[in-house]
Enzyme design. Structure first.
Site, PDB file in Angstrom:
ATOM      1  N   THR A   1       0.792  -1.203  -0.082  1.00 11.60           N
ATOM      2  CA  THR A   1       0.073  -0.035   0.032  1.00 11.60           C
ATOM      3  C   THR A   1       0.823   1.139  -0.032  1.00 11.60           C
ATOM      4  O   THR A   1       2.274   1.044   0.422  1.00 11.60           O
ATOM      5  CB  THR A   1      -0.946   0.169   1.097  1.00 11.60           C
ATOM      6  OG1 THR A   1      -0.017  -0.054   2.458  1.00 11.60           O
ATOM      7  CG2 THR A   1      -1.778  -1.064   1.163  1.00 11.60           C
ATOM      8  N   ASP A   2       0.237   2.433  -0.450  1.00 12.39           N
ATOM      9  CA  ASP A   2       0.540   3.690  -0.252  1.00 12.39           C
ATOM     10  C   ASP A   2       0.633   4.556   0.734  1.00 12.39           C
ATOM     11  O   ASP A   2      -0.282   3.845   1.789  1.00 12.39           O
ATOM     12  CB  ASP A   2       0.493   4.337  -1.910  1.00 12.39           C
ATOM     13  CG  ASP A   2      -0.800   4.776  -2.163  1.00 12.39           C
ATOM     14  OD1 ASP A   2      -1.683   4.789  -1.048  1.00 12.39           O
ATOM     15  OD2 ASP A   2      -1.346   4.821  -2.989  1.00 12.39           O
ATOM     16  N   ALA A   3       0.913   5.595   0.787  1.00 12.06           N
ATOM     17  CA  ALA A   3       0.660   6.620   1.980  1.00 12.06           C
ATOM     18  C   ALA A   3      -0.913   6.723   2.252  1.00 12.06           C
ATOM     19  O   ALA A   3      -1.533   7.066   3.091  1.00 12.06           O
ATOM     20  CB  ALA A   3       1.224   8.060   1.613  1.00 12.06           C
ATOM     21  N   GLY A   4      -1.604   6.693   1.122  1.00 13.95           N
ATOM     22  CA  GLY A   4      -3.086   6.810   1.419  1.00 13.95           C
ATOM     23  C   GLY A   4      -3.714   5.552   1.607  1.00 13.95           C
ATOM     24  O   GLY A   4      -5.065   5.256   1.794  1.00 13.95           O
TER      25      GLY A   4
ATOM     26  N   VAL B   1      -3.984   2.460   0.023  1.00 17.02           N
ATOM     27  CA  VAL B   1      -4.416   1.449  -1.134  1.00 17.02           C
ATOM     28  C   VAL B   1      -3.156   0.975  -1.755  1.00 17.02           C
ATOM     29  O   VAL B   1      -2.146   1.578  -1.877  1.00 17.02           O
ATOM     30  CB  VAL B   1      -5.401   2.584  -2.045  1.00 17.02           C
ATOM     31  CG1 VAL B   1      -6.792   2.926  -1.362  1.00 17.02           C
ATOM     32  CG2 VAL B   1      -4.521   3.513  -2.871  1.00 17.02           C
TER      33      VAL B   1
END
Length: 131
Positions: free
Chosen positions: A12-15, A17
């Site tokens: 996942t990324d910083a968001g 997702v």
């Protein structure tokens, strides 16, 4: 042919997702298992001088995957040429059958040195059930 993928924190990324580039790896796993299901080993093909780089990919991101989702990568043959083949792939969220990603991927058969060569007979016969 379907391959399952579980989403981990590292995907996942910083968001929160799945980072868009990670889907390329999931699609790669799906293609490898698609060949394996047909009795073909990517490693054995490479050892025999047949390497299959991706030369074209068209990808549509439709919905996000998040931490702990279980995904399925579906792969099917679209086209078989003399030196290349094209696959249609989808990444689907298993819990609700949402299609997250669709892709059309073309691979070409090359020998070491990256010169195109004909598809090996065992690959062609493995695809005999056709698109």
């Amino acid at each position: 042919m379907a391959t399952e993928v579980r989403i981990y924190y590292e995907d996942t990324d910083a968001g929160g997702v799945v980072y868009h580039a990670n889907y390329l790896g999931y699609l790669e796993r799906g293609r490898t298992e698609f060949l394996r299901e047909r009795g073909l080993s990517v490693r054995e093909l490479a050892d025999a001088g047949c390497i299959f780089p991706v030369v074209r990919i068209e990808i549509d991101y439709r919905a996000p995957a998040v931490l702990d989702d279980l995904l399925r990568v579906d792969t099917e043959l679209m086209r078989l040429g003399k030196t290349s083949f094209t696959l249609k792939q989808q990444v689907v969220k298993i819990a609700d059958s949402t299609v997250l990603v669709t892709a059309v991927v073309t691979l070409v058969c090359v020998k070491p040195g990256m010169k195109a060569r004909r598809l090996p007979a065992e690959l062609i016969s493995a695809f005999d059930d056709g698109p």
